[in-house]
Design an enzyme around this catalytic site. Structure first.
Site, PDB file in Angstrom:
ATOM      1  N   ASN A  50       0.975  -1.150   0.073  1.00  0.00           N
ATOM      2  CA  ASN A  50       0.071   0.022  -0.039  1.00  0.00           C
ATOM      3  C   ASN A  50       0.797   1.003  -0.020  1.00  0.00           C
ATOM      4  OD1 ASN A  50       0.721  -0.178   2.877  1.00  0.00           O
ATOM      5  ND2 ASN A  50      -0.780   1.275   3.199  1.00  0.00           N
ATOM      6  N   CYS A  62      -4.311   0.812  -1.984  1.00  0.00           N
ATOM      7  CA  CYS A  62      -4.583  -0.305  -1.282  1.00  0.00           C
ATOM      8  C   CYS A  62      -3.554  -1.360  -1.938  1.00  0.00           C
ATOM      9  CB  CYS A  62      -5.711  -0.913  -1.209  1.00  0.00           C
ATOM     10  SG  CYS A  62      -7.183   0.016  -0.461  1.00  0.00           S
ATOM     11  N   GLU A  64      -3.960  -4.443  -2.097  1.00  0.00           N
ATOM     12  CA  GLU A  64      -4.437  -5.373  -3.094  1.00  0.00           C
ATOM     13  C   GLU A  64      -4.427  -4.750  -4.414  1.00  0.00           C
ATOM     14  OE1 GLU A  64      -5.660  -4.346   0.147  1.00  0.00           O
ATOM     15  OE2 GLU A  64      -7.140  -5.883   0.712  1.00  0.00           O
ATOM     16  N   CYS A  99     -11.053  -3.840   1.724  1.00  0.00           N
ATOM     17  CA  CYS A  99     -11.972  -2.815   1.977  1.00  0.00           C
ATOM     18  C   CYS A  99     -12.889  -2.837   0.705  1.00  0.00           C
ATOM     19  CB  CYS A  99     -11.524  -1.427   1.974  1.00  0.00           C
ATOM     20  SG  CYS A  99     -10.555  -1.123   0.133  1.00  0.00           S
ATOM     21  N   CYS A 102     -11.717  -2.671  -2.683  1.00  0.00           N
ATOM     22  CA  CYS A 102     -10.836  -3.897  -3.237  1.00  0.00           C
ATOM     23  C   CYS A 102     -11.989  -4.778  -3.504  1.00  0.00           C
ATOM     24  CB  CYS A 102      -9.850  -4.080  -2.120  1.00  0.00           C
ATOM     25  SG  CYS A 102      -8.625  -3.025  -2.256  1.00  0.00           S
TER      26      CYS A 102
HETATM   27 ZN   LIG Z   1      -8.522  -1.637  -0.253  1.00  0.00          ZN
END
Ligand SMILES: [Zn+2]
Length: 133
Positions: A50, A62, A64, A99, A102
């Site tokens: 991140n 993020c 991901e 989140c 994501c």
């Molecule tokens: Zn995220």
């Protein structure tokens, strides 16, 4: 929610996500990199970190998302397993769920297993049941 126990492959993926967390702030202490993500597409692992920009949080990225961008730039299109790990030190870390943003991005690359704790994983469709495609 139906959780499955983690396999050895899952545990190695957690380690891969943990190992890329730098613990260090960069750019004059304005950017933190405390989350690592790792995913498997086919038999290849992709990783991302991140970028939390303290002076403008909405522009942060993020881990991901970074891992998915690496996967896509390599030509892969389907995620089989994904995990994100947050660490405050080498010994203080935990797996956490992606989140909402994501979850939506992940949904564009299949219905992968998402490792959501140190002990369990669930299908993305259980975490994000009605993605817009
Ligand atoms: Zn995220």
């Amino acid at each position: 929610m139906k959780l499955l126990k983690l396999t050895e492959e899952d545990k190695k993926l957690i380690d891969a996500a943990r190992n890329i967390i730098t613990q260090n702030k960069i750019q004059n202490n304005k950017i933190s990199c405390t989350v690592g993500a790792a995913l498997i597409s086919g038999n290849k692992t992709y990783k991302g970190i991140n970028l939390q920009i303290e002076t403008s949080a909405p522009t942060s990225i993020c881990a991901e998302m970074a891992a998915i961008a690496q996967m896509v730039s390599s030509g892969a299109k389907m995620i089989r397993i994904i995990v994100a790990v947050r660490a405050n030190s080498k010994t203080r870390w935990d797996v956490f769920q992606p989140c909402g943003a994501c979850r939506h991005i992940i949904s564009q690359f299949g219905n992968p297993w998402v490792i959501i704790s140190r002990t369990g994983k669930a299908r993305l469709s259980e975490l994000y049941p009605m993605p817009v495609k």
